[in-house]
Every structure is written in C-alpha cells, then in structure tokens.
Scaffold this motif. Structure first.
Motif, PDB file in Angstrom:
ATOM      1  N   LEU A   7     -22.913   3.085  41.779  1.00  0.00           N
ATOM      2  CA  LEU A   7     -21.669   2.188  41.942  1.00  0.00           C
ATOM      3  C   LEU A   7     -20.178   3.009  41.404  1.00  0.00           C
ATOM      4  N   ARG A   8     -19.075   3.196  42.108  1.00  0.00           N
ATOM      5  CA  ARG A   8     -17.923   3.844  41.734  1.00  0.00           C
ATOM      6  C   ARG A   8     -17.047   2.761  41.465  1.00  0.00           C
ATOM      7  N   VAL A   9     -16.431   2.303  40.238  1.00  0.00           N
ATOM      8  CA  VAL A   9     -15.482   1.236  40.107  1.00  0.00           C
ATOM      9  C   VAL A   9     -14.132   2.298  39.917  1.00  0.00           C
ATOM     10  N   VAL A  10     -13.107   1.724  40.673  1.00  0.00           N
ATOM     11  CA  VAL A  10     -11.847   2.225  40.724  1.00  0.00           C
ATOM     12  C   VAL A  10     -10.990   1.262  40.247  1.00  0.00           C
ATOM     13  N   LEU A  11     -10.657   1.578  39.016  1.00  0.00           N
ATOM     14  CA  LEU A  11      -9.663   0.358  38.588  1.00  0.00           C
ATOM     15  C   LEU A  11      -8.273   0.742  38.520  1.00  0.00           C
ATOM     16  N   VAL A  12      -7.236  -0.132  39.213  1.00  0.00           N
ATOM     17  CA  VAL A  12      -5.874   0.417  39.673  1.00  0.00           C
ATOM     18  C   VAL A  12      -4.932  -0.729  38.907  1.00  0.00           C
ATOM     19  N   LYS A  13      -4.131  -0.041  38.012  1.00  0.00           N
ATOM     20  CA  LYS A  13      -2.949  -0.970  37.683  1.00  0.00           C
ATOM     21  C   LYS A  13      -1.984  -0.731  38.727  1.00  0.00           C
ATOM     22  N   PRO A  14      -1.695  -1.752  39.662  1.00  0.00           N
ATOM     23  CA  PRO A  14      -0.783  -1.480  40.697  1.00  0.00           C
ATOM     24  C   PRO A  14       0.883  -1.386  40.214  1.00  0.00           C
ATOM     25  N   LEU A  68      -4.953   7.973  46.433  1.00  0.00           N
ATOM     26  CA  LEU A  68      -5.203   6.894  47.395  1.00  0.00           C
ATOM     27  C   LEU A  68      -6.448   7.239  48.242  1.00  0.00           C
ATOM     28  N   ASP A  69      -6.881   8.171  48.055  1.00  0.00           N
ATOM     29  CA  ASP A  69      -8.286   8.849  48.783  1.00  0.00           C
ATOM     30  C   ASP A  69      -9.186   8.246  48.080  1.00  0.00           C
ATOM     31  N   LEU A  70      -9.238   7.651  47.022  1.00  0.00           N
ATOM     32  CA  LEU A  70     -10.282   7.051  46.469  1.00  0.00           C
ATOM     33  C   LEU A  70     -10.389   5.643  46.777  1.00  0.00           C
ATOM     34  N   LEU A  71      -9.494   4.963  47.557  1.00  0.00           N
ATOM     35  CA  LEU A  71      -9.539   3.633  48.121  1.00  0.00           C
ATOM     36  C   LEU A  71     -10.297   3.703  49.354  1.00  0.00           C
ATOM     37  N   PRO A  75     -19.850   7.465  51.411  1.00  0.00           N
ATOM     38  CA  PRO A  75     -21.340   7.345  51.828  1.00  0.00           C
ATOM     39  C   PRO A  75     -22.350   7.670  50.967  1.00  0.00           C
ATOM     40  N   ASP A  76     -22.009   8.227  49.853  1.00  0.00           N
ATOM     41  CA  ASP A  76     -22.917   8.389  48.482  1.00  0.00           C
ATOM     42  C   ASP A  76     -22.863   7.359  47.464  1.00  0.00           C
ATOM     43  N   ARG A  77     -22.128   6.394  47.628  1.00  0.00           N
ATOM     44  CA  ARG A  77     -22.010   5.575  46.651  1.00  0.00           C
ATOM     45  C   ARG A  77     -21.369   4.184  47.136  1.00  0.00           C
ATOM     46  N   ARG A  78     -21.419   3.034  46.255  1.00  0.00           N
ATOM     47  CA  ARG A  78     -20.935   1.687  46.572  1.00  0.00           C
ATOM     48  C   ARG A  78     -19.487   1.982  45.861  1.00  0.00           C
ATOM     49  N   THR A  79     -18.414   1.307  46.630  1.00  0.00           N
ATOM     50  CA  THR A  79     -16.932   1.323  45.855  1.00  0.00           C
ATOM     51  C   THR A  79     -16.579  -0.029  45.673  1.00  0.00           C
ATOM     52  N   LEU A  80     -16.264  -0.349  44.332  1.00  0.00           N
ATOM     53  CA  LEU A  80     -15.447  -1.495  44.098  1.00  0.00           C
ATOM     54  C   LEU A  80     -14.036  -0.959  43.586  1.00  0.00           C
ATOM     55  N   VAL A  81     -13.015  -1.679  44.504  1.00  0.00           N
ATOM     56  CA  VAL A  81     -11.784  -1.295  43.792  1.00  0.00           C
ATOM     57  C   VAL A  81     -11.310  -2.646  43.253  1.00  0.00           C
ATOM     58  N   ALA A  82     -10.730  -2.630  41.911  1.00  0.00           N
ATOM     59  CA  ALA A  82     -10.102  -3.698  41.198  1.00  0.00           C
ATOM     60  C   ALA A  82      -8.772  -3.429  40.863  1.00  0.00           C
ATOM     61  N   LEU A  83      -8.025  -4.377  41.428  1.00  0.00           N
ATOM     62  CA  LEU A  83      -6.574  -4.405  40.994  1.00  0.00           C
ATOM     63  C   LEU A  83      -6.379  -5.184  39.458  1.00  0.00           C
ATOM     64  N   VAL A  84      -6.033  -4.564  38.707  1.00  0.00           N
ATOM     65  CA  VAL A  84      -6.145  -5.240  37.238  1.00  0.00           C
ATOM     66  C   VAL A  84      -4.626  -5.469  36.509  1.00  0.00           C
ATOM     67  N   ALA A 101      -7.801  -0.479  51.084  1.00  0.00           N
ATOM     68  CA  ALA A 101      -9.166  -0.261  50.779  1.00  0.00           C
ATOM     69  C   ALA A 101     -10.016  -1.076  51.720  1.00  0.00           C
ATOM     70  N   ARG A 102      -9.774  -2.230  52.044  1.00  0.00           N
ATOM     71  CA  ARG A 102     -10.554  -2.916  52.969  1.00  0.00           C
ATOM     72  C   ARG A 102     -10.524  -2.267  54.633  1.00  0.00           C
ATOM     73  N   SER A 103      -9.389  -1.825  54.752  1.00  0.00           N
ATOM     74  CA  SER A 103      -9.068  -1.195  56.202  1.00  0.00           C
ATOM     75  C   SER A 103      -9.890   0.084  56.028  1.00  0.00           C
ATOM     76  N   ARG A 104     -10.326   0.422  55.029  1.00  0.00           N
ATOM     77  CA  ARG A 104     -10.930   2.146  54.897  1.00  0.00           C
ATOM     78  C   ARG A 104     -12.449   1.654  54.714  1.00  0.00           C
ATOM     79  N   SER A 105     -12.965   0.369  55.042  1.00  0.00           N
ATOM     80  CA  SER A 105     -14.382   0.040  54.893  1.00  0.00           C
ATOM     81  C   SER A 105     -14.929   0.053  53.409  1.00  0.00           C
ATOM     82  N   VAL A 106     -14.114  -0.377  52.318  1.00  0.00           N
ATOM     83  CA  VAL A 106     -14.310  -0.642  51.162  1.00  0.00           C
ATOM     84  C   VAL A 106     -14.688  -2.311  51.209  1.00  0.00           C
TER      85      VAL A 106
END
Ligand code: SF4
Length: 519
Positions: A7-14, A68-71, A75-84, A101-106
C-alpha cells in the motif's frame, strides 16, 4: 490484484485557490504542516502484515507539479490518497485533488480535517470520494485496512467526533529535504486538544471539543528530542491554550532537566497574566514567543462573542510579564465585530500600539463554517460570500452593519501597515537586542523581524502573513480542475454547508468538561 499487494499512502495537505484563481504555491513555506507529520507518524510501516509506504506532500511549498503524478493508480501497489487537515478555504482544492485521483483510477481517496468534521458534506458523499468526520485516531486504522482491500466506505467517523484520551506515538520529524522547503526549520507539535471556553467565532471547540485532552508528557518529550536530533531549530506548540494543559509544568521541567534546547512558540489564553511563575518557567524551557488571542478591547464585543474571560484592562500585564522574561508577545486581533465602526477600529489600533506587544496579527471577523457564529449568520441571511475559498480571515464574507466591504478591508490592512511602521519595528528590535541574551534570543529577534516584514508584504498583497510562505509561484489554476470537479461532484462551487451537529457521545464529553470547568 493480489491480497498482499503493498500500500502507498499519499498524504496531501491541500493548498487553496487565491483570488486570482491560481493555486497558492511558495518557494519557501513558513513551517511544515503539523497534520501531515502527525498522520505520517500514525501510519504504520505495515498494515495487517502488508508493507505500507507513506509519502507526504505540503502543496503550499510544491512549486514543481511533479507530485501530481503520485495521484494516480500504480500497477505495483494499492494507492490511498488522503487530503488531510482540510479547512473550509482549502475544501475546493481538496475536492479537486481527490477528484483528480479518482479520474486517474485511484480507488481510494478520502478528505478529512476541520471542514469535514464540522460541516455537513452529505450532498457530496457517495460520489467516489470518502469523507472522514472524526479525529484521525478514530478512523485511520479502518481507512488503511479498507484501502488495502481496495475500497473505502463513503463516510468514516459519523458516530463520534472525538476520542476520550490521546495516546499517539511520538512524532517522526520531517526529513532534512522537507525542512529545506521552509524559511525556518520549525516543527509543529500538538500536545493537547480542546478548550474549556465557548467563544462563538471559534472553530477549535468544534474541531477538538471543550474537554482539554493531553498526550503523555513522555510522548511530547520524545517528539522534541527526535526533532532536535533531526535538525529542527524551533518548535511551534499548536495547542490553543498551552497554559491550560494539566501537566504543563511537568513537561516544561522535563524539557529543562533533559537538556531540550529548542526555542518554542506557544499559544496561551489571557489568563496567563495571573501566572507569573508559569511565565518564568515557560521562558526557562525555551519559549521565545507567546501568542494570545486578545481579539478586542471592547467589553461589549467580547461579551457578545462569549469571550468573557478576556479582560482588556489586564492585557498590559501580559506584555509586561513577557518582557520581564525575554518572551516576545504576539497579540491576535479581530477587527469587525458586529458593533465595530471605523472609529472603533482606529481606537483599537491606537490602544494596541500604546500597549506595544512585539508583534500582532489582524483578522477580519470571519464566520468560519462549522462555528456557532457561522450558523447564526447563515440563519440571519448575513453571509454575503458564496465561495468557501474566501473564508480565511482576510476577506469580507458577511454583511457588516457599519462597515462597507472594501473600506473594512482597507482599514484592516491599514492597521497592519501602521502597527509595523519602520520606526516601531526598529525600536522593538533594539530593545530585544539590548536585553538579556540566551538560546532563545536569535529566534525572538528573527521572529519579530521576519513577521514584521512579512506582514507588510502580505498587507500590500491584501493577504494574511501566515498564509503560506514567501516567493509566490503561479502554476496551475482552478479553471484547470473545474471539468473534473463538475464531473465528480456535479457543481462548480460547493454550496455553503450547514453545520454538523454533535453526536450524543461528543455532547457528553463536552458536558463533562463543562462540569469540570465549573469546579
Ligand atoms: S479561548 Fe481561544 S481556543 Fe478557546 S474557545 Fe475562545 S477562541 Fe477558541
């Protein structure tokens, strides 16, 4: 995808959209965002035995859009994008990043923080983006497990907002690379949450409740030691009433005994003036600046705002005590309470300058969504601004009975210019430089000089000095994201929300805090 996929967790402070529609980005920020560090520390290296990698992104200091490429799905891991830590003025930006992120299949994107916790997001739910309505500790383990399984619930934490006890792990300090993104190598630490008072404009009591909950002293001490070892130069304690933390003396004494020499910034309520011994202890432990929400010199305004514990005649004592112990005083002011007029704002500035705190912050009275005041103003039809991006304390958002919008803003930015006149700032710096010197002095001088300059620059740009950083960079704009916002949420602008009501469990926590406060 196999069950053991990492799992990759991408934590973003917008960030937020500025008045010109561009995302607010800066070459250097003022301080690393503390929620990002906190969530990263709460995220384990493994979830149910599966490796979990965490990436943190503070959008305010990302001039290069590569992150933004991280959102995007990997193919190699699950991705969770969290806006914190999303506040109302960052909500559109958070929605856009989640939608991107949703539009890019996350499959898993979640929006959390003050706005989702205190405002009704029901209309936005069930559209592929999840919302977290509670403190992270209550919902984060479930979100991580669901992300690992590849699908999130639409909502987390609807049944209660607050946990009873704080028992987080010590903070992982920012990396050297991340620290270099900021003007000062500073780290935020949040050792306690909640406030026993009931100011009607305050979002803190809606986000954190009236019960003062603090983490163990050992946890805060461990975070401080790790920060010192990692090259952090200053600490900002982000708790709102630092002086009310029950075991504060034990913490300060432990810092002194164990040789933690990190100059720190702390926020205290005005009742600190009754505790000279505590001010002395704060100074010995490293406090170089004390931030106090004085808000107004008008008893009537304070009474109407339910901030009755503020006694304007005692404000001078705070400046005096701070000076006596080599702490710089920072007074926070709200201009535009309903009874304010142009004349009363001028009088406020004159009184403030006569008191002479080292620095001051000025905010336009802003009904922050989720607060009692916002609910009242909404009901009375007083809110004039329909764009959540503007609810950041530096823009007019409601119809004032005595102040025209542009004039009101002019008055506030004029107060900043006058308070930070070159002569006043030079006199304060000279006094500080000629006083007693210790390991806090350089931080105190830099803070007064830096904040004074930044305040003048921010006033010229009609923004708030704490908003973001220095060296603004224009890259992407709101218009670039409107198509994905429209497709995901069905609107171009989120409607002004209603306030969320508290659950029975949260009301009970508040009730017990009220009883304790009553003695
Ligand atoms: S004292 Fe400060 S933190 Fe507490 S309710 Fe009032 S404004 Fe909020």
């Amino acid at each position: 995808m196999a069950a053991r996929t990492p799992l990759r967790v991408v934590l973003v402070k917008p960030s937020k959209y500025g008045r010109d529609g561009y995302v607010e980005r800066f070459r250097r920020g003022f301080m690393p965002n503390s929620t990002l560090g906190y969530l990263a520390s709460l995220t384990p290296a493994e979830v149910d035995g599966v490796p979990c990698e965490t990436v943190t992104i503070d959008e305010y200091v990302r001039a290069d859009l590569g992150y933004l490429d991280l959102l995007a799905a990997d193919p190699d891991r699950r991705t969770l994008v969290a806006l914190v830590g999303v506040q109302s003025h960052q909500f559109h930006r958070a929605l856009d990043l989640a939608a991107l992120a949703r539009s890019r299949s996350v499959a898993c994107a979640v929006v959390g923080g003050p706005h989702s916790m205190t405002c009704d997001t029901a209309e936005l739910q069930g559209r592929g983006v999840s919302f977290a309505l509670a403190e992270a500790e209550l919902v984060w383990p479930a979100i991580l497990r669901d992300a690992l399984a590849g699908a999130l619930e639409p909502v987390y934490g609807g049944d209660r907002r607050w946990q009873e006890r704080l028992e987080p792990p010590p903070l992982r300090p920012p990396s050297k690379r991340d620290l270099r993104r900021y003007a000062v190598r500073l780290m935020g630490i949040y050792p306690a949450r909640g406030c026993p008072f009931t100011c009607n404009f305050c979002s803190v009591i809606k986000i954190a409740g009236r019960a003062m909950r603090s983490q163990p002293v050992a946890t805060t001490l461990a975070s401080l030691k790790a920060a010192q070892a990692a090259g952090v130069r200053r600490v900002m304690f982000t708790s709102d009433n630092f002086n009310k933390i029950p075991d504060l003396r034990a913490l300060l004494e432990a810092m002194i005994d164990e040789g933690v020499r990190l100059p720190f910034f702390a926020q205290c309520d005005v009742q600190i003036e009754r505790e000279p011994a505590l001010v002395e202890l704060l100074a010995r432990a490293g406090c170089f600046q004390m931030f106090v929400g004085v808000e107004s010199f008008s008893r009537e305004a304070l009474r109407a705002a339910h901030k009755l514990h503020n006694k304007p005649e005692r404000y001078a004592r705070i400046v005096e005590l701070c000076r006596a112990h080599g702490i710089t005083s920072h007074f926070s002011n709200i201009l535009g309470f309903p009874g304010d007029t142009e004349a009363s704002i001028r009088e406020h500035l004159a009184t403030l300058r006569a008191l002479g705190p080292d620095v001051a912050s000025f905010y336009l009275l802003t009904p922050i969504p989720g607060t009692e005041q916002y609910g009242d103003f909404l009901e009375q039809g007083l809110i004039s601004e329909d764009n959540l991006d503007r609810f950041d304390g530096s823009a007019v958002t409601w119809r004032h009975p005595h102040l025209a919008p542009r004039r009101w803003e002019d008055l506030v930015f004029g107060c900043v210019r006058e308070f930070y006149s070159a002569r006043d700032v030079a006199a304060k710096l000279a006094r500080l430089a000629s006083g007693r010197r210790d390991f806090r002095t350089a931080s105190a001088l830099a803070a007064v000089l830096g904040y004074s300059l930044q305040s003048r620059l921010a006033a010229a740009a009609r923004t708030h000095p704490m908003a973001g950083g220095v060296g603004r960079v224009r890259r992407d704009r709101e218009a670039d994201y409107l198509p994905v916002r429209r497709r995901t949420f069905g609107f171009e602008r989120a409607p002004l929300p209603a306030n969320l009501t508290l659950s029975v469990a949260d009301e009970e926590l508040n009730r017990r805090a009220k009883l304790r406060a009553a003695g």
